[in-house]
Design a protein around this motif. Sequence first.
Motif, PDB file in Angstrom:
ATOM      1  N   TYR A 189      -1.189  -0.075  -9.693  1.00 58.67           N
ATOM      2  CA  TYR A 189      -0.162  -0.502 -10.641  1.00 58.67           C
ATOM      3  C   TYR A 189       1.115  -0.903  -9.908  1.00 58.67           C
ATOM      4  CZ  TYR A 189       3.376  -0.160 -14.300  1.00 58.67           C
ATOM      5  OH  TYR A 189       4.411  -0.422 -15.152  1.00 58.67           O
ATOM      6  N   ARG A 190       1.485  -0.148  -8.884  1.00 60.07           N
ATOM      7  CA  ARG A 190       2.687  -0.445  -8.103  1.00 60.07           C
ATOM      8  C   ARG A 190       2.447  -1.502  -7.033  1.00 60.07           C
ATOM      9  NH1 ARG A 190       5.658   5.272  -6.821  1.00 60.07           N
ATOM     10  NH2 ARG A 190       5.595   6.116  -8.922  1.00 60.07           N
ATOM     11  N   ASN A 191       1.212  -1.975  -6.933  1.00 65.73           N
ATOM     12  CA  ASN A 191       0.836  -2.997  -5.951  1.00 65.73           C
ATOM     13  C   ASN A 191       1.109  -2.511  -4.519  1.00 65.73           C
ATOM     14  OD1 ASN A 191      -0.338  -5.391  -5.258  1.00 65.73           O
ATOM     15  ND2 ASN A 191       1.546  -6.577  -5.413  1.00 65.73           N
ATOM     16  N   ILE A 192       0.699  -1.276  -4.253  1.00 68.12           N
ATOM     17  CA  ILE A 192       0.874  -0.657  -2.931  1.00 68.12           C
ATOM     18  C   ILE A 192      -0.453  -0.748  -2.195  1.00 68.12           C
ATOM     19  CG2 ILE A 192       1.371   1.476  -1.689  1.00 68.12           C
ATOM     20  CD1 ILE A 192       3.066   2.302  -4.100  1.00 68.12           C
ATOM     21  N   LEU A 229      -4.866   6.524  -7.198  1.00 65.13           N
ATOM     22  CA  LEU A 229      -5.314   5.173  -6.837  1.00 65.13           C
ATOM     23  C   LEU A 229      -4.862   4.156  -7.881  1.00 65.13           C
ATOM     24  CD1 LEU A 229      -8.967   5.442  -5.467  1.00 65.13           C
ATOM     25  CD2 LEU A 229      -6.902   4.854  -4.227  1.00 65.13           C
ATOM     26  N   ARG A 230      -4.996   4.518  -9.160  1.00 68.14           N
ATOM     27  CA  ARG A 230      -4.538   3.611 -10.217  1.00 68.14           C
ATOM     28  C   ARG A 230      -3.026   3.406 -10.147  1.00 68.14           C
ATOM     29  NH1 ARG A 230      -8.563   6.311 -13.161  1.00 68.14           N
ATOM     30  NH2 ARG A 230      -7.049   7.806 -13.965  1.00 68.14           N
ATOM     31  N   ARG A 253       8.872   6.639  -1.030  1.00 71.14           N
ATOM     32  CA  ARG A 253       8.011   7.082  -2.125  1.00 71.14           C
ATOM     33  C   ARG A 253       6.631   6.451  -2.026  1.00 71.14           C
ATOM     34  NH1 ARG A 253      12.632   6.232  -5.750  1.00 71.14           N
ATOM     35  NH2 ARG A 253      11.602   4.310  -6.328  1.00 71.14           N
ATOM     36  N   GLU A 254       6.572   5.186  -1.619  1.00 73.48           N
ATOM     37  CA  GLU A 254       5.281   4.522  -1.447  1.00 73.48           C
ATOM     38  C   GLU A 254       4.478   5.173  -0.331  1.00 73.48           C
ATOM     39  OE1 GLU A 254       6.296   0.435  -0.830  1.00 73.48           O
ATOM     40  OE2 GLU A 254       6.610   0.069  -2.972  1.00 73.48           O
ATOM     41  N   GLU A 255       5.135   5.498   0.770  1.00 67.65           N
ATOM     42  CA  GLU A 255       4.455   6.154   1.879  1.00 67.65           C
ATOM     43  C   GLU A 255       3.960   7.533   1.479  1.00 67.65           C
ATOM     44  OE1 GLU A 255       7.364   5.997   4.985  1.00 67.65           O
ATOM     45  OE2 GLU A 255       6.885   3.911   5.488  1.00 67.65           O
ATOM     46  N   GLN A 256       4.769   8.265   0.697  1.00 63.39           N
ATOM     47  CA  GLN A 256       4.359   9.589   0.218  1.00 63.39           C
ATOM     48  C   GLN A 256       3.163   9.468  -0.715  1.00 63.39           C
ATOM     49  OE1 GLN A 256       5.517  12.664   1.169  1.00 63.39           O
ATOM     50  NE2 GLN A 256       3.760  13.389   0.012  1.00 63.39           N
ATOM     51  N   LEU A 257       3.151   8.472  -1.564  1.00 58.59           N
ATOM     52  CA  LEU A 257       2.019   8.249  -2.456  1.00 58.59           C
ATOM     53  C   LEU A 257       0.743   7.996  -1.649  1.00 58.59           C
ATOM     54  CD1 LEU A 257       0.841   7.843  -5.296  1.00 58.59           C
ATOM     55  CD2 LEU A 257       1.545   5.450  -5.137  1.00 58.59           C
ATOM     56  N   LEU A 258       0.843   7.189  -0.612  1.00 57.89           N
ATOM     57  CA  LEU A 258      -0.330   6.919   0.228  1.00 57.89           C
ATOM     58  C   LEU A 258      -0.795   8.175   0.957  1.00 57.89           C
ATOM     59  CD1 LEU A 258       0.510   3.400   1.669  1.00 57.89           C
ATOM     60  CD2 LEU A 258      -1.251   3.981   0.003  1.00 57.89           C
ATOM     61  N   ALA A 260      -2.231   0.126   1.667  1.00 57.00           N
ATOM     62  CA  ALA A 260      -2.040   0.856   2.935  1.00 57.00           C
ATOM     63  C   ALA A 260      -1.893  -0.111   4.110  1.00 57.00           C
ATOM     64  CB  ALA A 260      -3.195   1.820   3.180  1.00 57.00           C
ATOM     65  N   ARG A 261      -2.472  -1.272   4.022  1.00 53.15           N
ATOM     66  CA  ARG A 261      -2.394  -2.226   5.138  1.00 53.15           C
ATOM     67  C   ARG A 261      -1.022  -2.864   5.257  1.00 53.15           C
ATOM     68  NH1 ARG A 261      -7.160  -5.923   3.614  1.00 53.15           N
ATOM     69  NH2 ARG A 261      -7.264  -4.637   1.792  1.00 53.15           N
ATOM     70  N   HIS A 262      -0.250  -2.860   4.174  1.00 55.36           N
ATOM     71  CA  HIS A 262       1.054  -3.525   4.204  1.00 55.36           C
ATOM     72  C   HIS A 262       2.175  -2.618   4.649  1.00 55.36           C
ATOM     73  CE1 HIS A 262      -0.835  -6.388   1.152  1.00 55.36           C
ATOM     74  NE2 HIS A 262      -0.797  -6.985   2.319  1.00 55.36           N
ATOM     75  N   LEU A 263       1.916  -1.320   4.731  1.00 49.10           N
ATOM     76  CA  LEU A 263       3.009  -0.411   5.146  1.00 49.10           C
ATOM     77  C   LEU A 263       2.981  -0.158   6.617  1.00 49.10           C
ATOM     78  CD1 LEU A 263       3.057   2.184   2.258  1.00 49.10           C
ATOM     79  CD2 LEU A 263       4.633   0.337   2.701  1.00 49.10           C
TER      80      LEU A 263
END
Length: 72
Positions: free
Chosen positions: A64-67, A59-60, A12-17, A69-72
Amino acid sequence: MAFGKRKKLKEREEQLLRDIFQLQSEWMKLKNIIEKSVEPSEIGRYDLMVAQAKYFFLLREARYRNINARHL
């Protein structure tokens, strides 16, 4: 957290990005078209505002989820 939940969360985080990058591209294309237009239409300006609002909303949400792009 179970492994399956972590995997789904990461997906889900990757899809959000991906959605953020896609909306940014769409927003910039519309912005470029509107800037180059002699008389941009109301619909064009409305589409630009909607694209920008969607981009900043995601982006917000990522912040909020502390995601990041550099960490994935």
